[in-house]
Scaffold this active site. Structure first.
Site, PDB file in Angstrom:
ATOM      1  N   CYS A 276     -59.320 -72.450  50.471  1.00 36.65           N
ATOM      2  CA  CYS A 276     -58.110 -71.883  51.066  1.00 36.65           C
ATOM      3  C   CYS A 276     -56.876 -72.079  50.198  1.00 36.65           C
ATOM      4  CB  CYS A 276     -57.872 -72.422  52.471  1.00 36.65           C
ATOM      5  SG  CYS A 276     -57.805 -74.184  52.562  1.00 36.65           S
TER       6      CYS A 276
ATOM      7  N   ILE B 298     -47.698 -68.450  63.181  1.00 41.83           N
ATOM      8  CA  ILE B 298     -47.785 -69.400  62.065  1.00 41.83           C
ATOM      9  C   ILE B 298     -49.040 -69.174  61.218  1.00 41.83           C
ATOM     10  CG2 ILE B 298     -47.688 -71.849  61.398  1.00 41.83           C
ATOM     11  CD1 ILE B 298     -45.174 -70.917  62.922  1.00 41.83           C
TER      12      ILE B 298
ATOM     13  N   ARG C 292     -61.893 -85.127  65.192  1.00 38.67           N
ATOM     14  CA  ARG C 292     -60.963 -85.213  64.067  1.00 38.67           C
ATOM     15  C   ARG C 292     -59.574 -85.641  64.545  1.00 38.67           C
ATOM     16  NH1 ARG C 292     -59.855 -80.102  61.477  1.00 38.67           N
ATOM     17  NH2 ARG C 292     -58.218 -81.435  60.702  1.00 38.67           N
TER      18      ARG C 292
ATOM     19  N   LYS D 248     -51.728 -88.203  65.003  1.00 42.15           N
ATOM     20  CA  LYS D 248     -52.530 -88.037  63.785  1.00 42.15           C
ATOM     21  C   LYS D 248     -51.685 -87.415  62.663  1.00 42.15           C
ATOM     22  CE  LYS D 248     -55.081 -84.162  63.420  1.00 42.15           C
ATOM     23  NZ  LYS D 248     -54.804 -83.431  62.166  1.00 42.15           N
ATOM     24  N   ASN D 249     -50.887 -86.408  63.019  1.00 40.21           N
ATOM     25  CA  ASN D 249     -50.151 -85.690  61.977  1.00 40.21           C
ATOM     26  C   ASN D 249     -48.947 -86.463  61.437  1.00 40.21           C
ATOM     27  OD1 ASN D 249     -51.974 -83.653  62.102  1.00 40.21           O
ATOM     28  ND2 ASN D 249     -50.633 -82.149  63.071  1.00 40.21           N
TER      29      ASN D 249
ATOM     30  N   ASP E 228     -50.127 -75.584  67.382  1.00 36.62           N
ATOM     31  CA  ASP E 228     -51.196 -76.514  67.749  1.00 36.62           C
ATOM     32  C   ASP E 228     -51.413 -76.609  69.260  1.00 36.62           C
ATOM     33  OD1 ASP E 228     -51.741 -77.008  65.134  1.00 36.62           O
ATOM     34  OD2 ASP E 228     -50.918 -79.030  65.074  1.00 36.62           O
TER      35      ASP E 228
ATOM     36  N   LEU F 132     -46.792 -73.804  47.801  1.00 34.26           N
ATOM     37  CA  LEU F 132     -45.398 -74.276  47.876  1.00 34.26           C
ATOM     38  C   LEU F 132     -45.270 -75.739  47.445  1.00 34.26           C
ATOM     39  CD1 LEU F 132     -44.396 -72.492  51.210  1.00 34.26           C
ATOM     40  CD2 LEU F 132     -43.964 -71.732  48.866  1.00 34.26           C
TER      41      LEU F 132
ATOM     42  N   ARG G 208     -54.834 -70.764  53.979  1.00 36.31           N
ATOM     43  CA  ARG G 208     -53.916 -71.902  54.078  1.00 36.31           C
ATOM     44  C   ARG G 208     -53.650 -72.478  52.691  1.00 36.31           C
ATOM     45  NH1 ARG G 208     -55.324 -75.749  59.093  1.00 36.31           N
ATOM     46  NH2 ARG G 208     -53.244 -76.530  58.650  1.00 36.31           N
ATOM     47  N   PRO G 209     -52.805 -71.810  51.935  1.00 34.05           N
ATOM     48  CA  PRO G 209     -52.571 -72.227  50.544  1.00 34.05           C
ATOM     49  C   PRO G 209     -51.683 -73.467  50.450  1.00 34.05           C
ATOM     50  CG  PRO G 209     -51.183 -70.357  51.086  1.00 34.05           C
ATOM     51  CD  PRO G 209     -51.973 -70.645  52.317  1.00 34.05           C
ATOM     52  N   ILE G 210     -51.634 -74.068  49.250  1.00 30.97           N
ATOM     53  CA  ILE G 210     -50.672 -75.162  49.013  1.00 30.97           C
ATOM     54  C   ILE G 210     -49.746 -74.799  47.840  1.00 30.97           C
ATOM     55  CG2 ILE G 210     -52.064 -77.024  50.039  1.00 30.97           C
ATOM     56  CD1 ILE G 210     -52.778 -77.872  47.132  1.00 30.97           C
TER      57      ILE G 210
ATOM     58  N   ARG H 241     -58.002 -80.855  54.946  1.00 30.36           N
ATOM     59  CA  ARG H 241     -57.038 -80.183  54.099  1.00 30.36           C
ATOM     60  C   ARG H 241     -55.793 -81.032  53.851  1.00 30.36           C
ATOM     61  NH1 ARG H 241     -53.160 -77.393  54.768  1.00 30.36           N
ATOM     62  NH2 ARG H 241     -52.562 -75.849  53.231  1.00 30.36           N
TER      63      ARG H 241
HETATM   64  C1  UD1 Z   1     -49.373 -78.859  59.712  1.00 30.81           C
HETATM   65  C2  UD1 Z   1     -50.202 -79.596  60.714  1.00 30.81           C
HETATM   66  C3  UD1 Z   1     -51.003 -78.616  61.565  1.00 30.81           C
HETATM   67  C4  UD1 Z   1     -50.079 -77.558  62.172  1.00 30.81           C
HETATM   68  C5  UD1 Z   1     -49.194 -76.928  61.104  1.00 30.81           C
HETATM   69  C6  UD1 Z   1     -48.135 -76.005  61.701  1.00 30.81           C
HETATM   70  C7  UD1 Z   1     -50.657 -81.694  59.595  1.00 30.81           C
HETATM   71  C8  UD1 Z   1     -51.651 -82.592  58.948  1.00 30.81           C
HETATM   72  N1  UD1 Z   1     -51.087 -80.498  60.008  1.00 30.81           N
HETATM   73  O1  UD1 Z   1     -50.282 -78.160  58.864  1.00 30.81           O
HETATM   74  O2  UD1 Z   1     -51.661 -79.343  62.589  1.00 30.81           O
HETATM   75  O3  UD1 Z   1     -50.860 -76.549  62.771  1.00 30.81           O
HETATM   76  O4  UD1 Z   1     -48.504 -77.940  60.365  1.00 30.81           O
HETATM   77  O5  UD1 Z   1     -47.348 -76.675  62.604  1.00 30.81           O
HETATM   78  O6  UD1 Z   1     -49.515 -82.067  59.791  1.00 30.81           O
HETATM   79  N2  UD1 Z   1     -48.129 -72.104  53.710  1.00 30.81           N
HETATM   80  C9  UD1 Z   1     -48.059 -71.424  52.517  1.00 30.81           C
HETATM   81  N3  UD1 Z   1     -48.022 -72.158  51.346  1.00 30.81           N
HETATM   82  C10 UD1 Z   1     -48.027 -73.522  51.336  1.00 30.81           C
HETATM   83  C11 UD1 Z   1     -48.088 -74.199  52.563  1.00 30.81           C
HETATM   84  C12 UD1 Z   1     -48.131 -73.472  53.734  1.00 30.81           C
HETATM   85  O7  UD1 Z   1     -48.049 -70.202  52.500  1.00 30.81           O
HETATM   86  O8  UD1 Z   1     -48.000 -74.107  50.250  1.00 30.81           O
HETATM   87  C13 UD1 Z   1     -48.162 -71.329  54.979  1.00 30.81           C
HETATM   88  C14 UD1 Z   1     -49.443 -71.546  55.772  1.00 30.81           C
HETATM   89  O9  UD1 Z   1     -50.476 -70.694  55.344  1.00 30.81           O
HETATM   90  C15 UD1 Z   1     -48.985 -71.244  57.176  1.00 30.81           C
HETATM   91  C16 UD1 Z   1     -47.535 -71.747  57.194  1.00 30.81           C
HETATM   92  O10 UD1 Z   1     -47.143 -71.823  55.823  1.00 30.81           O
HETATM   93  O11 UD1 Z   1     -48.991 -69.870  57.424  1.00 30.81           O
HETATM   94  C17 UD1 Z   1     -47.331 -73.089  57.839  1.00 30.81           C
HETATM   95  O12 UD1 Z   1     -48.265 -74.016  57.297  1.00 30.81           O
HETATM   96  P1  UD1 Z   1     -47.932 -75.559  57.182  1.00 30.81           P
HETATM   97  O13 UD1 Z   1     -46.706 -75.888  57.970  1.00 30.81           O
HETATM   98  O14 UD1 Z   1     -47.954 -75.946  55.742  1.00 30.81           O
HETATM   99  O15 UD1 Z   1     -49.188 -76.209  57.875  1.00 30.81           O
HETATM  100  P2  UD1 Z   1     -49.802 -77.573  57.472  1.00 30.81           P
HETATM  101  O16 UD1 Z   1     -48.709 -78.448  56.956  1.00 30.81           O
HETATM  102  O17 UD1 Z   1     -51.010 -77.372  56.663  1.00 30.81           O
END
Ligand code: UD1
Length: 425
Positions: free
Chosen positions: A120, A331, A401, A22-23, A309, A129, A125-127, A96
């Site tokens: 979030c 994480i 999901r 899925k990912n 995961d 970055l 779980r911010p975006i 998300r």
């Molecule tokens: C992806 C996976 C999810 C997995 C995660 C970690 C998908 C669709 N989902 O989620 O299943 O659990 O990787 O392996 O592929 N963070 C920030 N700012 C950002 C982005 C992330 O601070 O802009 C932080 C997050 O809060 C978290 C860490 O970075 O603490 C890792 O998150 P991230 O690797 O981005 O997870 P996802 O890509 O959302």
């Protein structure tokens, strides 16, 4: 709302075919936005998140045909017309990963409007970055009515150092960089196999990418990408979940259509717990256990470390291992939602900050429990498979999901599991 009814006690025996990841499928479907030509993706899993992504792409004007009836789970995506480059809140709030369209949309159309993921964007779980990277590439970002709007005539290559390793952040910006002007160098990238899968697809579309799977990725922007046929990687988390299922039930399972190379940390940990694991070539693994498991500590890390995961599923296993296991979640904060439900089934777990201490072996007793997220659901299914009696798992839509036909796969290897309510699919 669907529920699972699971009667524990059967060792799982037989063969399970692992589905596509899925990912990987989510970013690869988003990558179809980068070309006006047709993209064909094979091995797409039939799970709810993929259906959500289909809706998202269709709402933007794309044509998506999910071909589950046919061999290979082949899906065709055509983004010849993107009349409405907007990821609407109604869709984003349920998934998300919808933020993955931000990079490709702006790269292809020069503008992207994406709803901020439900509550979030600033919290857990911010975006940030993703946004910071796009700004560095020259995009203008504004926030209005719960939406992020990004604009750029053409993105420009630059140097991007991720403050923190992010999987979808790496993928999103990689998709932005492939059509940017000039070279982009990313540092501190996620090395997950899903990033490599996406990069392989992009290279097949004509992108110039070096270093995917390492912390440094270099991209030479090109003017245009073309269509591609790409096969999605096997799902390493589904495979890991079945490895735990074999070990926890004292079973003997063979997994096919998987990639043992992506499962190193999980295999290593299960062996430490006393499970016997044999790699049967490039795409198959066998797990066996007599049920005499030993405690072992786990600390979640970015790939190639132990995946976050798999943390919840591992915790179910630890309840059945002799001794105390420490599980440290590095994480995500707040990823221990399964603990209280496992405790209701008789598990002995203490949580302090990011560390859970599981003391086993505890006899688990069947209970009515609530699934709180995708992997937490998997953990409860595993616990129910060894619990004494009939457990009822509520809110299994979380499981739907990300796990394809999970109850059929489990039933096929001897589990007593049935679904109450509407059948997904
Ligand atoms: C992806 C996976 C999810 C997995 C995660 C970690 C998908 C669709 N989902 O989620 O299943 O659990 O990787 O392996 O592929 N963070 C920030 N700012 C950002 C982005 C992330 O601070 O802009 C932080 C997050 O809060 C978290 C860490 O970075 O603490 C890792 O998150 P991230 O690797 O981005 O997870 P996802 O890509 O959302």
């Amino acid at each position: 709302m669907d529920k699972f009814v699971i009667r524990g006690g059967n060792p799982l025996l037989g063969t399970v075919r692992v589905s596509g990841a899925k990912n990987s499928a989510l970013p690869c479907m988003a990558a179809a936005i980068l070309t006006a030509e047709e993209v064909v993706l094979e091995n797409i899993p039939q799970v709810q998140d993929i259906e959500t992504e289909r809706k998202l792409l269709v709402s933007m004007g794309a044509e998506v045909e999910l071909g589950y009836g046919r061999a290979q789970h082949r899906t065709t995506v055509s983004c010849a017309v993107l009349s409405d480059p907007v990821a609407k809140y109604e869709i984003v709030k349920t998934m998300r990963a919808s933020s993955l369209v931000l990079g490709p949309l702006i790269a292809r159309t020069g503008v992207a409007r994406v709803a901020m993921p439900g509550g979030c964007a600033i919290g857990g779980r911010p975006i940030d970055l993703h946004i910071k990277g796009l700004e560095k590439m020259g995009a203008t970002i504004s926030y209005e009515h719960g939406y992020i709007e990004a604009k750029a005539e053409r993105l420009k290559g630059t140097e991007i150092l991720f403050d923190k390793i992010t999987v979808t952040g790496t993928e999103d910006l990689l998709m932005a960089a492939v059509l940017a002007e000039g070279e982009t160098v990313f540092e501190n990238c996620a090395c997950e196999p899903e990033v490599v899968d996406l990069a392989t697809m992009l290279i097949g579309m004509g992108a110039k990418i070096e270093g995917a799977g390492t912390p440094t990725i270099r991209v030479q922007g090109v003017d245009k990408l073309h269509g591609v046929r790409h096969r999605i990687n096997p799902d390493r988390i589904e495979a890991g979940t079945f490895l735990v299922a074999g070990a926890i039930t004292g079973g003997d399972l063979q997994l096919t259509n998987c990639n043992p190379e992506h499962l190193g940390a999980v295999i290593h940990k299960l062996q430490e717990c006393g499970a016997r694991i044999d790699i049967l070539g490039k795409d198959a693994i066998r797990v066996r256990s007599e049920g005499n498991l030993k405690a072992a500590d786990v600390s979640t890390q970015e790939y190639p470390g132990f995946p976050t995961d798999m943390q919840a599923q591992y915790m179910a296993l630890a309840t059945q291992a002799e001794g105390a296991s420490l599980v440290v979640e590095n994480i995500f904060e707040n990823r221990f939602m399964h603990v209280s439900e496992l405790a209701r089934m008789g598990a002995n777990i203490k949580v302090e900050g990011r560390t859970a201490t599981i003391t086993g072996k505890s006899p688990l007793s069947a209970a009515a429990v609530m699934c709180s997220d995708l992997r937490a659901s998997a953990s409860l299914v595993l616990a129910a498979l060894v619990a004494d009696g009939e457990s009822i798992l509520d809110r299994v839509y979380h499981m739907d999901r990300g796990y394809e036909h999970i109850e059929e796969k489990l039933r096929g290897v001897g589990a007593q599991i049935r679904r109450m309510g509407k059948v997904f699919g």
